[in-house]
Design an enzyme around this catalytic site. Structure first.
Site, mmCIF file in Angstrom:
data_model
loop_
_atom_site.group_PDB
_atom_site.id
_atom_site.type_symbol
_atom_site.label_atom_id
_atom_site.label_comp_id
_atom_site.label_asym_id
_atom_site.label_seq_id
_atom_site.Cartn_x
_atom_site.Cartn_y
_atom_site.Cartn_z
ATOM 1 N N ARG A 1 -0.713 97.207 33.297
ATOM 2 C CA ARG A 1 0.716 97.521 33.363
ATOM 3 C C ARG A 1 1.209 96.766 31.913
ATOM 4 O O ARG A 1 0.555 95.976 31.465
ATOM 5 C CB ARG A 1 1.402 97.163 34.377
ATOM 6 N N ASN B 1 10.437 95.337 34.172
ATOM 7 C CA ASN B 1 9.756 94.449 34.999
ATOM 8 C C ASN B 1 9.581 93.127 33.899
ATOM 9 O O ASN B 1 8.617 93.385 33.006
ATOM 10 C CB ASN B 1 8.586 94.603 35.754
ATOM 11 N N GLU B 2 10.268 92.094 34.397
ATOM 12 C CA GLU B 2 9.766 90.941 33.459
ATOM 13 C C GLU B 2 9.399 91.057 32.029
ATOM 14 O O GLU B 2 8.410 90.843 31.391
ATOM 15 C CB GLU B 2 8.578 90.174 34.195
ATOM 16 N N GLU C 1 12.007 87.207 43.032
ATOM 17 C CA GLU C 1 10.443 87.230 43.286
ATOM 18 C C GLU C 1 10.102 85.849 43.702
ATOM 19 O O GLU C 1 10.410 85.039 42.781
ATOM 20 C CB GLU C 1 9.657 87.878 42.174
ATOM 21 N N GLU D 1 -3.736 92.865 42.931
ATOM 22 C CA GLU D 1 -2.990 91.752 43.542
ATOM 23 C C GLU D 1 -3.359 91.789 45.088
ATOM 24 O O GLU D 1 -2.492 91.215 45.887
ATOM 25 C CB GLU D 1 -1.376 92.062 43.221
ATOM 26 N N LYS D 2 -4.451 92.590 45.660
ATOM 27 C CA LYS D 2 -4.692 92.423 46.962
ATOM 28 C C LYS D 2 -4.764 90.851 47.534
ATOM 29 O O LYS D 2 -4.474 90.778 48.748
ATOM 30 C CB LYS D 2 -5.791 93.275 47.077
HETATM 31 C C1 GAL Z 1 5.184 88.988 38.975
HETATM 32 C C2 GAL Z 1 5.500 90.346 38.922
HETATM 33 C C3 GAL Z 1 5.110 90.910 40.443
HETATM 34 C C4 GAL Z 1 3.792 90.531 40.592
HETATM 35 C C5 GAL Z 1 3.937 88.776 40.919
HETATM 36 C C6 GAL Z 1 2.670 88.252 41.457
HETATM 37 O O1 GAL Z 1 5.146 88.288 37.624
HETATM 38 O O2 GAL Z 1 6.747 90.737 38.424
HETATM 39 O O3 GAL Z 1 4.964 92.708 39.970
HETATM 40 O O4 GAL Z 1 3.020 90.771 39.838
HETATM 41 O O5 GAL Z 1 4.343 88.443 39.559
HETATM 42 O O6 GAL Z 1 2.604 87.004 41.530
#
Ligand code: GAL
Length: 673
Positions: free
Chosen positions: A114, A152-153, A312, A360-361
Site C-alpha cells: 500500500r 491514510n497517514e 487509531e 496485519e493478521k
Molecule cells: C497504522 C495504519 C493502519 C495499520 C496500523 C497498524 O499506521 O494506519 O492501517 O496498518 O498502522 O499498527
C-alpha cells in the site's frame, strides 16, 4: 465553514478501523451486534477499498458499501468514511506504471502493498479525484456519515519520490518559491563545490550522490515533498467540501516523532477541519506512557489546543516491531484515557476485527482471533462503558503548565550529514527534555518557534538548530516581557536555508542568551564531562561541549574537565523582566532535572513534590466543568491530594481532600461547580 466535530456524535468517539470487505457478509451482523455490546459509536471504513469500489477504471461497485453503511446506520453507529486513495488498484498501475514512486537510489517500487504513490503523478491525481468525487456524491448526504477520512497517514511508508515527474514538479515549486535560478543559487550556496545552476531546468531532486549532497537542496526537497502531499490532501478536501458540504474532513496524522518524521504537522493542521492522530507504543525500552503523553501533547498543540481525536491505537500488541509484546491488563484503558486527558475526544483503534489474512493478521484488534471470551474483549467492553461515563468531558481543553518549542523543518535540517557530531540527535533532546518535565508532573504544550509564547511562564528549547532572525526576536521579546527560557546547545545556528547566521554562534539567539559560542567541541564515544557549581554540586554531560563566551550572561555551572575546563557550561541571562538559561552540553537526566528545577523556580512554577513518579495528573477544563485525570502507571496503590471536592466519574464515588487511585487504575474527578 464545515463543523470541526464528527457529525452526530453525542459521546466521546469509540470504535476503530472496520474492514468488512475482508469478511463474508454473514459476519457483519455479528460485528454490529458486538459493536453495540461494546458501545461503539464510530467506525472508519473504506480506507483501503479502492480496488473493491472501482474494480476497473470507471466501473464502480458500491453495493457492498451501501449495505454496510446502512446496516451501521440502523444500529446507530456512525461512519468515518475513507477516501481510498492510499491504495490504488492493480489496474491503475498497469495503465500508469509511472505513478509508482522511485526511491532516492532510483528503485521504482512495485505494487503489492500500500502507499506506493508518486504524489506528483497527474494520472494518480486524476484517478484519486474521480473516486473521491464518486464517494462524495453517493454518501455525502448519508445520515450515518460523521467524518471524511482522506487517504491514510501521508508521509508513511513513502515520504518522498525521486522520479522524473517529481523532478519537473520540484522545478515548478522552486520557481514559485524563489522566482529565479539566481535566487536558488544564492539560497543553496551553490558556489560551494561548483554546484552553480545556469537555469532551473538543470536542477534535479537530491538523488543518490557520491558524497554529501547540498544540504539546502535536501532541506528544500523535504519541504517540497511535504507540500506535494499536502496539495493532494487539499485537492481531495476541497472536492469533499464542495460536493458533500457540512461534514468535517480529516486525515490521520502520526505525530509521534518516532513514527513519522517527514510531515510538517504545523502546516497540515491548518488544512484539516479536525486534527486526528494515530499512535502506537514503541517498545524500545523507553517508558511508553511518556512517549504517548508527548505525542498526545504534540497533537493537541498542532490543533492549537482545540479538541482532537485519537483515530487509531492498539488494543494490545502490534505486529511490525521485531518483538511485539501484548499490553498488560489495564494498559489499554490507561493509554486510551491518557489520550483523552490530553485532549482527545475519544479513543479509536486499529482495528475492529483481527484479520485472518494479509500482512496485519498478528496485529491486535478489538475482536481478537480468540473471540469474545478473551481478556482483550472484556477490556474493550469496559473501556466503552468508561468512555460513556466521561461524555461531559467533550469540548473542554487540556490545561498546560509550560511550552516546548518544536519545529519539524529544523529537525530535518539538523539531521543532515556532516554535522559536528553524529551523536547529537534533536529528537533525543526533545524526548529527554519532555521526560524531565513529565517527571515534574508538568503538562506541556508544544509551540512553533514563531508562536506567541506570552501565556507560558516557562519555555524550553531542546533542539532548534534552524532558527530565523524572527524567531530570535520572538524569544527575546518573550524573555524581556518576563518569560523564563531554557535553551539547549546547537540551537539558533542556521537560517531557513541551512546557512550559518553571520558572526559567532548562535546567531539567532546571541542576544537573548547574552553569549557567543566560539567553537563546538563534541566529545568522543562514551566520553563524559563533569560540571560544577560554586557550592560544589556536580552535574554530568556527554556528546557535546562548547567554548562559551558570556556577553552579559552569568556563569552558573562550569566545566570541571575536558578541553573546555573552567569555562561556562550552563549560563543565566537576566534580560528585561525575564531570564534565559543556556545549557552547552548534553546533560544526563538527573543533571537536566536539576537545571529545569531551578528554571521552573525562576518561572514561578511550584514543585509538585507530593506526587510519586509515574502518577500522571492532567487537567481538562471548560464550559462543561473542570476535570482531573489521574493515571496510575505503577504497581502500587496511591493517594493523590485534591484541591476541591468532586465526583469520580468511573466509580461514581465522592472525592474530597484526596483521591485513592489503585495500582494500574485511572480516575477522573469532575469538580463541583
Ligand atoms: C497504522 C495504519 C493502519 C495499520 C496500523 C497498524 O499506521 O494506519 O492501517 O496498518 O498502522 O499498527
Amino acid at each position: 465553514m464545515p463543523d470541526t466535530a464528527p457529525r452526530g456524535l453525542e459521546r466521546l468517539a469509540f470504535g476503530g478501523d472496520y474492514n468488512p470487505e475482508q469478511w463474508p457478509e454473514s459476519v457483519w451482523q455479528d460485528d454490529v451486534r458486538l459493536m453495540r455490546e461494546a458501545g461503539v459509536n464510530l467506525v472508519s471504513i473504506g480506507i483501503f477499498s479502492w480496488a473493491m469500489l472501482e474494480p476497473a477504471q470507471g466501473r464502480y461497485d458500491f453495493g457492498w458499501l451501501d449495505r454496510i453503511i446502512d446496516l451501521l446506520h440502523e444500529n446507530g453507529i456512525r461512519v468515518d468514511l475513507g477516501t481510498p486513495t492510499v491504495a490504488p488498484p492493480a489496474w491503475f498501475y498497469r495503465a500508469h506504471p509511472e505513478a509508482l514512486p522511485v526511491s532516492q537510489e532510483g528503485v521504482r517500487y512495485a505494487f503489492g502493498s500500500r502507499g506506493a504513490i508518486c504524489h506528483s503523478s497527474t494520472a494518480y491525481r486524476e484517478a484519486a479525484a474521480a473516486i473521491t468525487e464518486q464517494l462524495a456524491l453517493r454518501y455525502g448526504a448519508h445520515p450515518a456519515l460523521a467524518l471524511w477520512h482522506v487517504h491514510n497517514e501521508y508521509g508513511v511508508p513513502v515520504n518522498a519520490c525521486y522520479c522524473d515527474s517529481c523532478a519537473a514538479h520540484f522545478r515548478r515549486w522552486l520557481a514559485t518559491a524563489y522566482g529565479t535560478v539566481d535566487a536558488v543559487n544564492e539560497a543553496w550556496g551553490t558556489a560551494f563545490w561548483g554546484q552553480r545552476y545556469g537555469s532551473l531546468d538543470e536542477i534535479e531532486p537530491p538523488r543518490a550522490t557520491p558524497t554529501v549532497c547540498n544540504p539546502a537542496q535536501r532541506l528544500d526537497y523535504a519541504r517540497f515533498a511535504d507540500a506535494t502531499m499536502r496539495e493532494n490532501f487539499v485537492a481531495e478536501r476541497d472536492l469533499l467540501h464542495r460536493l458533500a458540504p457540512g461534514t468535517p474532513v480529516t486525515t490521520n496524522f502520526m505525530t509521534a516523532l518516532s513514527q513519522c518524521d517527514s510531515v510538517d504537522y504545523w502546516a497540515w493542521a491548518r488544512e484539516v477541519d479536525l486534527v486526528t492522530n494515530d499512535h502506537y507504543l514503541i517498545t524500545d525500552g523507553r517508558r511508553t506512557h511518556v512517549n504517548l503523553a508527548m505525542a498526545a501533547d504534540l497533537t493537541r498543540s498542532v490543533a492549537a489546543g482545540e479538541p482532537w481525536l485519537l483515530l487509531e491505537h492498539s488494543t494490545s500488541g502490534v505486529n511490525w516491531q521485531p518483538r511485539n509484546p501484548a499490553k498488560a491488563p489495564g494498559q489499554m484503558a490507561r493509554n486510551s484515557l491518557a489520550h483523552v486527558a490530553r485532549g482527545s475526544e475519544g479513543a479509536m483503534f486499529f482495528q475492529w476485527r483481527q484479520s485472518r489474512r494479509g500482512a496485519e493478521k498478528f496485529h491486535s484488534a478489538m475482536v481478537p482471533h480468540a473471540g469474545t471470551d478473551s481478556r482483550v474483549w472484556r477490556e474493550v467492553v469496559r473501556l466503552g462503558a468508561d468512555l460513556d461515563g466521561l461524555a461531559t468531558v467533550r469540548g473542554t481543553r487540556t490545561v498546560a503548565d509550560a511550552a516546548m518549542l518544536w519545529d519539524w523543518q529544523s529537525w530535518w535540517a539538523q539531521r543532515l550529514e556532516w554535522r559536528p557530531s553524529e551523536d547529537h540527535d534533536a529528537r533525543e533532546r526533545a524526548d529527554t527534555f519532555y521526560e524531565a518535565l513529565y517527571d515534574r508532573h508538568l503538562t506541556i504544550d508544544f509551540a512553533h518557534p514563531d508562536a506567541d509564547l506570552s501565556a507560558y511562564p516557562l519555555v524550553v528549547v531542546p533542539a532548534l538548530y534552524l532558527a530565523t532572525e524572527a524567531t530570535g526576536r520572538n524569544l527575546r521579546a518573550y524573555v524581556e516581557n518576563g518569560g523564563t527560557l531554557v535553551v539547549s546547545y546547537f540551537s539558533g545556528i542556521v537560517d531557513a536555508n541551512d546557512a550559518v547566521h553571520p558572526g559567532a554562534h548562535p546567531g539567532a539567539l546571541r542576544d537573548v542568551l547574552g553569549l557567543t559560542v566560539e567553537e563546538f567541541s563534541p566529545l568522543g564515544t562514551g566520553e563524559r564531562v563533569r560540571i560544577t557549581a560554586a557550592d560544589g554540586a556536580e552535574l554530568t554531560g556527554d556528546v557535546w561541549t562548547e567554548f562559551v563566551v558570556p556577553q552579559g550572561a552569568e556563569t552558573v555551572w562550569t566545566y570541571a574537565d575536558g578541553l573546555t575546563a573552567d569555562r561556562p557550561a550552563v549560563t543565566r541571562h537576566r534580560l528585561g523582566e525575564g531570564t534565559a538559561w543556556y545549557i552547552s552540553t548534553r546533560l544526563d537526566a538527573p543533571s537536566l532535572d536539576t537545571i529545569l528545577g531551578v528554571a521552573a523556580a525562576d518561572a514561578g512554577i511550584a514543585p509538585r513534590a507530593e506526587l510519586p513518579c509515574d502518577i500522571e495528573v492532567v487537567r481538562r477544563a471548560g464550559e462543561n466543568g473542570s476535570y482531573l485525570f489521574v493515571i496510575n502507571h505503577t504497581g502500587t496503590d496511591t493517594e493523590v491530594p485534591l484541591t476541591g471536592d468532586g465526583t469520580e466519574l468511573l466509580t461514581g464515588e465522592r472525592a474530597a481532600g484526596g483521591l485513592a487511585v489503585p495500582a494500574g487504575a485511572v480516575r477522573v474527578v469532575r469538580f463541583d461547580d
